[in-house]
Design an enzyme around this catalytic site. Structure first.
Site, short mmCIF file in Angstrom:
data_model
loop_
_atom_site.label_atom_id
_atom_site.label_comp_id
_atom_site.label_asym_id
_atom_site.label_seq_id
_atom_site.Cartn_x
_atom_site.Cartn_y
_atom_site.Cartn_z
N TYR A 1 -7.34 27.00 41.20
CA TYR A 1 -7.41 26.16 39.57
C TYR A 1 -5.89 24.90 40.86
O TYR A 1 -6.32 24.24 39.83
CB TYR A 1 -6.46 27.18 38.86
N ARG B 1 -21.59 35.78 35.90
CA ARG B 1 -21.30 36.26 37.08
C ARG B 1 -20.19 36.64 35.16
O ARG B 1 -19.52 36.00 34.51
CB ARG B 1 -19.42 35.32 37.38
N HIS C 1 -11.36 43.73 36.09
CA HIS C 1 -11.27 42.39 35.75
C HIS C 1 -10.42 42.60 35.11
O HIS C 1 -10.14 42.71 33.41
CB HIS C 1 -12.41 41.53 35.22
N GLU D 1 -9.13 39.13 41.51
CA GLU D 1 -7.54 38.60 41.69
C GLU D 1 -6.56 39.70 41.88
O GLU D 1 -5.73 40.11 41.00
CB GLU D 1 -7.14 37.71 41.13
N ASN E 1 -11.93 31.82 43.72
CA ASN E 1 -11.20 31.69 43.12
C ASN E 1 -10.17 30.33 42.53
O ASN E 1 -9.36 31.24 43.62
CB ASN E 1 -10.87 32.21 41.52
N GLU F 1 -14.34 31.30 40.68
CA GLU F 1 -13.89 31.10 39.80
C GLU F 1 -13.29 29.78 39.36
O GLU F 1 -12.75 29.02 41.07
CB GLU F 1 -13.48 31.40 38.89
C1 GBH Z 1 -7.92 33.53 36.52
O1 GBH Z 1 -6.53 33.94 37.08
C2 GBH Z 1 -8.55 35.07 35.80
O2 GBH Z 1 -9.73 35.64 37.11
C3 GBH Z 1 -9.53 34.18 34.55
O3 GBH Z 1 -9.30 35.75 34.21
C4 GBH Z 1 -8.33 33.74 33.88
O4 GBH Z 1 -9.03 33.77 32.70
C5 GBH Z 1 -8.25 32.15 34.98
O5 GBH Z 1 -8.15 32.49 35.81
C6 GBH Z 1 -7.69 31.41 33.96
O6 GBH Z 1 -6.27 31.23 34.35
O7 GBH Z 1 3.06 32.58 35.74
O8 GBH Z 1 3.30 34.58 36.31
O9 GBH Z 1 2.69 34.44 34.40
C7 GBH Z 1 -6.59 32.83 37.79
C8 GBH Z 1 -4.73 33.03 38.27
C9 GBH Z 1 -3.24 34.22 37.03
C10 GBH Z 1 -2.94 32.09 37.56
C11 GBH Z 1 -2.16 34.21 35.61
C12 GBH Z 1 -1.63 32.12 36.84
C13 GBH Z 1 -0.01 33.01 35.81
C14 GBH Z 1 1.19 34.02 36.08
N1 GBH Z 1 -3.89 33.36 36.97
N2 GBH Z 1 -1.46 33.24 35.73
S1 GBH Z 1 2.84 33.96 35.77
#
Ligand code: GBH
Length: 460
Positions: free
Chosen positions: A297, A78, A122, A168, A295, A365
């Site tokens: 985490y 991907r 993206h 996302e 996705n 993801e």
């Molecule tokens: C993914 O986003 C992305 O698709 C990818 O590009 C990225 O590298 C990967 O995760 C790892 O982070 O607290 O408001 O500043 C995951 C979702 C994006 C979670 C931004 C938290 C910070 C938000 N995320 N993030 S904030």
């Protein structure tokens, strides 16, 4: 959850990346600037002043990256297509050198027996469209995206059979337009709500455009970052439900039932922007899709703030007298994200399956960031990442055993890369990158993943 999990026949193993995070070559071969070029070059926006100008130099080193994919034993890759490489101005003239790059990449992947799974957006919006329409806040963006999607599908659709429209939308609209921590760096609730609707509309129009333009049958889906919010006391249950409506319902409702959820507080409701939703929009958004990308985490926990408003250990402020809680005893990653694999099982069984029914689901993801280093033997022994991976794959296997139609898993990420506002300080790769030399070192977690993909099961 069972521990010696195996996966269904033909389960699709993959790894994921995104264009701005890995490609570099930010102004090469006719590429136009994106909002992330602008944002990362604005002082104070990205940790350490890092930019994606070079990143992993994958624009030039993709053959090496395909060798890594082969070592991982994955059947799919991907990656994302950079809109401003294809259309430097966002609209109008197509840059054939940009298309050629992705065409070469696709051919090389197929040669290696790896299915290309491109994501069309993206986060690297052409700067010209930010200037022309206010980016996703303007309605005209939806047609522009569908047009670009059609251009790419026409050029690659003879060889690409599975497409992801957007990555996302929650992050795009909220982190980009509500809180300003991502490009374009705006902080305006009305813009965020408008952007969100236009992202959904763009998705629906692009599903139609991809199917119309592709010379061969195409499967099309969208990738959402869905969440679970767990209340830590009964008083927090309502707030947890509100957070899930903002994260999940606002997408799953329109996509699968053609309507926004009825519960959404004022600042998150489409009603915040009069005239936003036009007749017919919801039918376009609900255009049928072939799979859902998820996705995932980390989970969220919501609790009630202390009466005096002081934050207790592990708490972070939320709104309306509520706090984000980190329960004692759960590990946290270098991003300060909780590690709790059972929450992925909960997401798939409680949130995803009821919304999508039998529709195929791909984990597009999942991964974690740790303080990796190269040891004296030249190895990266990232046991925390391996453990995270094992735990989350176990959760996927048990969700499948419980009847959720998960068809594949893409590890985030193939490579350490430009982690948006965190720059290069946070590493998510199964491969370590020495950014000074561009040397790639497969980490211990990558070796582990290669065993998983070959056995189609979790080794002990
Ligand atoms: C993914 O986003 C992305 O698709 C990818 O590009 C990225 O590298 C990967 O995760 C790892 O982070 O607290 O408001 O500043 C995951 C979702 C994006 C979670 C931004 C938290 C910070 C938000 N995320 N993030 S904030």
């Amino acid at each position: 959850m069972s521990s010696d999990a195996s996966f269904p026949d033909r389960f699709l193993w993959g790894a994921a990346t995104a264009a701005y995070q890995i490609e570099g070559a930010a102004a090469e071969d006719g590429k136009g600037p994106s909002i992330w070029d602008t944002f990362s070059h604005t002082p104070g926006k990205v940790h350490h002043g890092d930019t994606g100008d070079v990143a992993c130099d994958s624009y030039h080193r993709y053959p090496e990256d395909i060798e890594l994919l082969k070592r991982l034993g994955v059947g799919a890759y991907r990656f994302s297509v950079s809109w401003p490489r294809i259309r430097p101005e966002g609209r109008g003239e197509v840059n054939s050198k940009g298309l050629d790059y992705y065409s070469r990449l696709v051919d090389a992947l197929l040669e290696a027996g790896i299915a290309p799974v491109p994501t069309l957006y993206h986060w690297d919006l052409p700067q010209a469209l930010q200037d022309a329409f206010g980016g996703w806040a303007g309605r005209d963006i939806a047609e522009a995206f569908a047009s670009y999607a059609g251009v790419v599908a026409e050029a690659l659709g003879d060889r690409v059979h599975r497409w992801i429209t957007l990555n996302e939308p929650w992050v795009v609209s909220n982190v980009g337009y509500r809180w300003g921590r991502h490009a374009p760096g705006h902080s305006e609730a009305g813009e965020a709500v408008a952007a969100n609707h236009h992202l959904l509309l763009a998705h629906g129009l692009s599903v139609q455009a991809i199917r119309a333009a592709s010379p061969a049958p195409a499967e099309v889906g969208i990738t959402l970052n869905l969440g679970v919010s767990r209340p830590t006391s009964p008083e927090a249950a309502d707030m947890a439900a509100e957070l899930e409506a903002r994260h999940n319902g606002v997408y799953l409702g329109p996509l699968f039932s053609g309507e926004y959820p009825s519960r959404l507080s004022a600042e998150w409701s489409p009603a915040l922007v009069p005239g936003l939703v036009h007749d017919g929009d919801m039918a376009v958004i609900a255009e049928s899709i072939d799979f859902l990308g998820v996705n995932f985490y980390f989970p969220g926990y919501v609790g009630v703030a202390a009466a005096d408003g002081e934050l207790r250990a592990g708490e972070r402020p939320l709104e309306g007298g509520f706090v984000d809680v980190r329960p004692a005893g759960l590990p946290v990653t270098a991003m300060d994200w909780l590690v709790e694999p059972t929450s992925l099982h909960e997401l798939l069984t409680r949130v995803v399956a009821p919304a999508v029914g039998d529709l195929p689901v791909y984990i597009t993801e999942n991964g974690s960031s740790w303080y990796d280093y190269v040891n004296q033997d030249g190895e990266v022994v990232d046991l925390e990442r391996q453990s995270y991976l094992r735990g989350h794959l176990g959760a996927v296997a048990s969700a499948i055993a419980d009847g959720v139609n998960v068809r594949g898993y893409f590890a985030w990420s193939l490579l350490d890369n430009f982690e948006w506002a965190e720059g290069y300080a946070k590493r998510f790769g199964l491969t370590f990158i020495d950014f000074a030399t561009q040397r790639r070192i497969l980490k211990r977690s990558g070796e582990y993943y290669a065993q998983v993909t070959r056995k189609n099961a979790l080794p002990e």
